[in-house]
Design a protein around this motif. Structure first.
Motif, PDB file in Angstrom:
ATOM      1  N   LEU A 141       0.687  -1.219  -0.136  1.00 16.30           N
ATOM      2  CA  LEU A 141      -0.084  -0.047   0.014  1.00 16.30           C
ATOM      3  C   LEU A 141       0.839   1.216  -0.225  1.00 16.30           C
ATOM      4  O   LEU A 141       0.705   2.120  -0.783  1.00 16.30           O
ATOM      5  CB  LEU A 141      -1.087  -0.233   1.140  1.00 16.30           C
ATOM      6  CG  LEU A 141      -2.228  -1.194   1.202  1.00 16.30           C
ATOM      7  CD1 LEU A 141      -2.704  -0.896   2.521  1.00 16.30           C
ATOM      8  CD2 LEU A 141      -3.110  -0.635   0.089  1.00 16.30           C
ATOM      9  N   ILE A 142       1.875   1.278   0.760  1.00 15.03           N
ATOM     10  CA  ILE A 142       2.760   2.322   0.771  1.00 15.03           C
ATOM     11  C   ILE A 142       3.408   2.459  -0.630  1.00 15.03           C
ATOM     12  O   ILE A 142       3.672   3.696  -0.912  1.00 15.03           O
ATOM     13  CB  ILE A 142       3.797   2.195   1.976  1.00 15.03           C
ATOM     14  CG1 ILE A 142       3.166   2.144   3.323  1.00 15.03           C
ATOM     15  CG2 ILE A 142       4.864   3.242   1.899  1.00 15.03           C
ATOM     16  CD1 ILE A 142       3.977   1.850   4.567  1.00 15.03           C
ATOM     17  N   SER A 143       4.030   1.395  -1.013  1.00  8.67           N
ATOM     18  CA  SER A 143       4.678   1.427  -2.223  1.00  8.67           C
ATOM     19  C   SER A 143       3.837   2.019  -3.422  1.00  8.67           C
ATOM     20  O   SER A 143       4.325   3.012  -4.277  1.00  8.67           O
ATOM     21  CB  SER A 143       5.287   0.139  -2.744  1.00  8.67           C
ATOM     22  OG  SER A 143       5.831  -0.013  -3.765  1.00  8.67           O
ATOM     23  N   VAL A 174      -8.804   2.370  12.871  1.00 10.32           N
ATOM     24  CA  VAL A 174      -8.643   3.916  13.155  1.00 10.32           C
ATOM     25  C   VAL A 174      -9.157   4.751  12.125  1.00 10.32           C
ATOM     26  O   VAL A 174      -8.624   4.665  10.899  1.00 10.32           O
ATOM     27  CB  VAL A 174      -7.250   4.193  13.669  1.00 10.32           C
ATOM     28  CG1 VAL A 174      -6.768   5.776  14.026  1.00 10.32           C
ATOM     29  CG2 VAL A 174      -6.841   3.337  14.759  1.00 10.32           C
ATOM     30  N   PRO A 175      -9.793   5.793  12.149  1.00  9.20           N
ATOM     31  CA  PRO A 175     -10.064   6.904  11.137  1.00  9.20           C
ATOM     32  C   PRO A 175      -8.938   7.356  10.380  1.00  9.20           C
ATOM     33  O   PRO A 175      -8.070   7.842  10.837  1.00  9.20           O
ATOM     34  CB  PRO A 175     -10.761   8.025  11.725  1.00  9.20           C
ATOM     35  CG  PRO A 175     -11.440   7.298  13.070  1.00  9.20           C
ATOM     36  CD  PRO A 175     -10.426   6.421  13.539  1.00  9.20           C
ATOM     37  N   ASP A 176      -9.201   7.410   9.048  1.00  2.45           N
ATOM     38  CA  ASP A 176      -8.067   7.932   8.398  1.00  2.45           C
ATOM     39  C   ASP A 176      -7.339   9.154   8.633  1.00  2.45           C
ATOM     40  O   ASP A 176      -6.140   9.420   8.888  1.00  2.45           O
ATOM     41  CB  ASP A 176      -8.417   8.024   6.789  1.00  2.45           C
ATOM     42  CG  ASP A 176      -8.760   6.738   6.079  1.00  2.45           C
ATOM     43  OD1 ASP A 176      -8.516   5.742   6.855  1.00  2.45           O
ATOM     44  OD2 ASP A 176      -9.126   6.621   5.158  1.00  2.45           O
ATOM     45  N   SER A 177      -8.090  10.072   9.176  1.00  5.15           N
ATOM     46  CA  SER A 177      -7.648  11.602   9.464  1.00  5.15           C
ATOM     47  C   SER A 177      -7.019  11.511  10.981  1.00  5.15           C
ATOM     48  O   SER A 177      -5.813  12.249  10.804  1.00  5.15           O
ATOM     49  CB  SER A 177      -8.908  12.638   9.564  1.00  5.15           C
ATOM     50  OG  SER A 177      -9.632  12.005  10.785  1.00  5.15           O
ATOM     51  N   ILE A 178      -7.531  10.664  11.682  1.00  2.00           N
ATOM     52  CA  ILE A 178      -6.678  10.631  13.002  1.00  2.00           C
ATOM     53  C   ILE A 178      -5.290   9.862  12.637  1.00  2.00           C
ATOM     54  O   ILE A 178      -4.318  10.437  13.225  1.00  2.00           O
ATOM     55  CB  ILE A 178      -7.581   9.878  14.074  1.00  2.00           C
ATOM     56  CG1 ILE A 178      -8.810  10.516  14.404  1.00  2.00           C
ATOM     57  CG2 ILE A 178      -6.576   9.403  15.151  1.00  2.00           C
ATOM     58  CD1 ILE A 178      -9.647   9.990  15.301  1.00  2.00           C
ATOM     59  N   ARG A 204      -2.133  10.594   2.405  1.00  3.86           N
ATOM     60  CA  ARG A 204      -3.186  10.887   1.813  1.00  3.86           C
ATOM     61  C   ARG A 204      -3.403  10.331   0.395  1.00  3.86           C
ATOM     62  O   ARG A 204      -4.716   9.960  -0.062  1.00  3.86           O
ATOM     63  CB  ARG A 204      -2.868  12.638   1.149  1.00  3.86           C
ATOM     64  CG  ARG A 204      -2.777  13.623   2.639  1.00  3.86           C
ATOM     65  CD  ARG A 204      -4.257  13.634   3.061  1.00  3.86           C
ATOM     66  NE  ARG A 204      -4.083  14.372   4.249  1.00  3.86           N
ATOM     67  CZ  ARG A 204      -4.792  14.771   5.272  1.00  3.86           C
ATOM     68  NH1 ARG A 204      -5.985  14.311   5.210  1.00  3.86           N
ATOM     69  NH2 ARG A 204      -4.561  15.302   6.244  1.00  3.86           N
ATOM     70  N   ARG A 205      -2.270   9.884  -0.344  1.00  2.00           N
ATOM     71  CA  ARG A 205      -2.475   9.242  -1.618  1.00  2.00           C
ATOM     72  C   ARG A 205      -2.809   7.885  -1.179  1.00  2.00           C
ATOM     73  O   ARG A 205      -3.676   7.066  -1.840  1.00  2.00           O
ATOM     74  CB  ARG A 205      -1.097   9.086  -2.192  1.00  2.00           C
ATOM     75  CG  ARG A 205      -0.745  10.284  -2.986  1.00  2.00           C
ATOM     76  CD  ARG A 205       0.267  10.245  -3.807  1.00  2.00           C
ATOM     77  NE  ARG A 205       1.797  10.202  -3.208  1.00  2.00           N
ATOM     78  CZ  ARG A 205       2.490  10.988  -2.931  1.00  2.00           C
ATOM     79  NH1 ARG A 205       2.108  12.240  -2.972  1.00  2.00           N
ATOM     80  NH2 ARG A 205       3.499  10.715  -2.327  1.00  2.00           N
ATOM     81  N   VAL A 206      -2.698   7.181   0.036  1.00  2.62           N
ATOM     82  CA  VAL A 206      -2.893   5.845   0.374  1.00  2.62           C
ATOM     83  C   VAL A 206      -4.403   5.883   0.608  1.00  2.62           C
ATOM     84  O   VAL A 206      -5.174   5.034   0.151  1.00  2.62           O
ATOM     85  CB  VAL A 206      -2.376   5.342   1.731  1.00  2.62           C
ATOM     86  CG1 VAL A 206      -2.992   4.122   2.291  1.00  2.62           C
ATOM     87  CG2 VAL A 206      -0.900   4.989   1.577  1.00  2.62           C
TER      88      VAL A 206
END
Length: 213
Positions: A141-143, A174-178, A204-206
């Motif tokens: 996912l990071i890549s 966990v919510p993305d924003s947090i 953000r791209r993830v």
């Protein structure tokens, strides 16, 4: 400065100990609480020591290259500008090392909370185990969110921050924003000058890719 919440302390403890713990972190489940805290804190100390040493080594290298460029130049503007850029990089590296050393002031609080608050211990352990059990998925996912870069080329501390944030978003609810905000705060404490912007952009791209998947 407001006191940090238990989960924030747990994230920090997990971040700093992640790269120093056994390949099979599930063994952490079998440890008594006092031994668990000792392993996490020892890993954190080793990571911070290594990060500071690497940063200072980079600063020393830039200073040496700057000095060599000045000595070998004939005061040409291009050589002096290059030497100045190297010197500025050395100063930035040194400042990063100073900031990293400054976080050691918080270690007594970190140790105390890890000893007193079972929630801190449990969440730090859960983060470490989740990252290690799902590292392949997390790194993919990071890549996919990196631009002209590879996960293996990331600075260890940046990679660990990203892995923890993605683990929280993908596996721990966990919510993305947090997760992103907490990762950015960790990067401000432990990464380089622009580290928090880089971390924010990747995460953000993830999340954008999650929405379109």
């Amino acid at each position: 400065m407001q006191p940090r919440k238990p989960q924030q302390i747990a994230r920090e403890l997990a971040l700093l100990s992640l790269s120093q713990l056994p390949v099979n972190p599930k063994k952490l489940d079998t440890l008594p609480d006092d031994q668990l805290v000792s392993k996490l804190v020892l890993g954190a100390v080793r990571t911070l020591t290594s990060e500071v040493q690497d940063t200072l080594d980079n600063a020393a290298g830039e200073l040496q290259r700057s000095n060599d460029r000045i000595l070998s130049s004939q005061t040409r503007a291009s050589d002096l500008n290059s030497a100045r850029a190297m010197l500025q990089e050395a100063i930035a590296c040194t400042q990063t090392a100073i900031n990293q050393l400054g976080t050691a002031v918080d270690f007594p609080e970190l140790i105390q909370l890890a000893n007193q608050d079972k929630g801190v211990r449990n969440y730090a352990k859960e983060l470490v185990i989740t990252v290690n059990e799902n590292r392949h998925i997390i790194d993919e996912l990071i890549s996919s969110a990196l631009v002209d870069w590879q996960v293996t080329r990331l600075a260890q501390i940046d990679r660990d921050i990203l892995q923890i944030a993605v683990a929280e978003m993908k596996f721990l609810g966990v919510p993305d924003s947090i997760a992103i905000n907490e990762a950015v705060e960790l990067a401000k404490r432990y990464s380089g000058d622009d580290g928090h912007r880089f971390i924010n952009g990747v995460l953000r791209r993830v999340t954008e890719q999650k929405k379109t998947a």
